[in-house]
Enzyme design. Structure first.
Site, PDB file in Angstrom:
ATOM      1  N   HIS A 231      14.875  15.644  38.969  1.00  0.00           N
ATOM      2  CA  HIS A 231      14.511  14.160  38.895  1.00  0.00           C
ATOM      3  C   HIS A 231      15.643  13.430  39.333  1.00  0.00           C
ATOM      4  O   HIS A 231      16.126  12.232  38.726  1.00  0.00           O
ATOM      5  CB  HIS A 231      14.157  13.848  37.408  1.00  0.00           C
TER       6      HIS A 231
ATOM      7  N   CYS B  87      15.363   9.159  32.085  1.00  0.00           N
ATOM      8  CA  CYS B  87      15.816  10.687  32.643  1.00  0.00           C
ATOM      9  C   CYS B  87      17.006  10.491  33.846  1.00  0.00           C
ATOM     10  O   CYS B  87      17.799  10.943  33.283  1.00  0.00           O
ATOM     11  CB  CYS B  87      14.612  11.148  33.102  1.00  0.00           C
TER      12      CYS B  87
ATOM     13  N   LYS C 112      13.182  20.465  35.554  1.00  0.00           N
ATOM     14  CA  LYS C 112      13.025  19.001  36.069  1.00  0.00           C
ATOM     15  C   LYS C 112      14.326  18.303  36.670  1.00  0.00           C
ATOM     16  O   LYS C 112      15.143  18.274  35.855  1.00  0.00           O
ATOM     17  CB  LYS C 112      12.467  18.033  34.872  1.00  0.00           C
TER      18      LYS C 112
ATOM     19  N   ASP D 235      13.115  17.623  27.851  1.00  0.00           N
ATOM     20  CA  ASP D 235      12.748  16.344  28.020  1.00  0.00           C
ATOM     21  C   ASP D 235      12.180  15.948  26.545  1.00  0.00           C
ATOM     22  O   ASP D 235      11.120  16.689  25.915  1.00  0.00           O
ATOM     23  CB  ASP D 235      11.580  16.345  29.008  1.00  0.00           C
ATOM     24  N   ASP D 236      12.386  14.516  25.990  1.00  0.00           N
ATOM     25  CA  ASP D 236      11.666  13.783  25.077  1.00  0.00           C
ATOM     26  C   ASP D 236      11.669  14.459  23.834  1.00  0.00           C
ATOM     27  O   ASP D 236      10.532  14.070  23.291  1.00  0.00           O
ATOM     28  CB  ASP D 236      10.289  13.649  25.628  1.00  0.00           C
TER      29      ASP D 236
END
Length: 298
Positions: free
Chosen positions: A178, A111, A176, A71-72
């Site tokens: 999501h 996401c 994750k 992520d990110d």
């Protein structure tokens, strides 16, 4: 579309060795170490492994796949993309030994739609999953409102993992997810997922049974341990291991690629065919990943 810098590092080796990697698509088998990249915020890595192959033998080879989605991470936050602040020797080594994509894109800047595209091979607009799930609420006093959108992965979608299972793959999702659904409902045999309230033990109540830990344990390290255990248990059969970490861990291909290409590429690697009952927006980019001479974007 947001720039993804989907850089895939590919290396053919025997089973049990490091095989490939990517930023937003990578690969690995014998050991997964994200500990040295704890300061990095996000990336995708994709990895695949060749099983032992007898020279001259006409036998089917199925690739194992280890796919990191982190992520990110800013595309320039790792050494192989120019960072002089973060030290990322393991990712840099994957870049040196593989193929790096410089013209690759995510399907969305948030996401859930991006994750759904990876699993379905479709644009977010085609599935109506266009917002991160659990996102900003709609307020009556606002003049502008979001278009109609779904709040979970559609039940009718046939995912990459469901397709790989049809070809004998063991599947696992550690990290994750999501998508507002239990990953086991869309093709994963095993899943350790959920929101994290602390990266140090205790992580959250969701992990009390699925990710045993003790005081001082770090969340990303424990997910890595679970991944290594899965690889060891499934080493005698083809497997797909999806590790969407919430914290991260030199040939260059300038051809166009997207996150949607992952589905058909991996399905063809497993010996499958294009589905005839639905539209897939992605393409098979194996020639680009494997560095075939003269290969161009489909």
């Amino acid at each position: 579309q947001p720039r993804l810098h989907l850089r895939i590092f590919v290396r053919k080796v025997q089973a049990g060795q490091l095989v490939a990697g990517s930023k937003r698509r990578t690969r690995k088998i014998e050991e997964i170490s994200m500990k040295n990249t704890a300061r990095i915020v996000a990336s995708i890595l994709i990895t695949s492994l060749l099983g032992n192959v007898t020279l001259g033998a006409e036998k089917e080879r199925k690739l194992n796949v280890i796919f990191f989605l982190v992520d990110d991470l800013g595309w320039s936050d790792v050494g192989c993309y120019g960072s002089t602040f973060h030290e990322t020797p393991n990712i840099d080594r994957l870049a040196r030994d593989g193929v790096r994509f410089d013209n690759a894109y995510a399907t969305c800047h948030v996401c859930s739609p991006s994750r759904a595209s990876i699993l379905t091979g479709k644009y977010p607009a085609r599935t109506d999953l266009t917002e991160w799930l659990g996102g900003r609420p709609e307020r009556n006093f606002e003049k502008l409102h979001s278009a109609k959108k779904l709040m979970s992965l559609p039940d009718e979608e046939i995912t990459l993992t469901e397709t790989l299972k049809q070809h004998g793959y063991a599947t696992a999702d550690f990290g994750k997810a999501h998508l507002r659904k239990d990953p086991k409902s869309y093709g994963f045999d095993e899943a350790i997922t959920g929101w994290v309230r602390s990266y140090y033990y205790p992580f959250s109540k969701q992990y009390e049974k699925t990710l045993p830990a003790k005081k001082g344990d770090y969340y990303t390290d424990k997910l890595t341990d679970a991944a290594l255990d899965f690889i060891e248990r499934k080493k005698d059969q083809p497997f797909f291991l999806y590790i969407p970490h919430t914290i991260p861990a030199d040939s260059v291909c300038d051809e166009l690629a997207t996150a949607m290409d992952i589905l058909l590429t991996f399905v063809h690697m497993a010996g499958g065919r294009d589905p005839q009952d639905r539209i897939i927006d992605g393409y098979d980019i194996r020639p680009l990943i494997l560095g075939d001479p003269g290969a161009t974007s489909p």
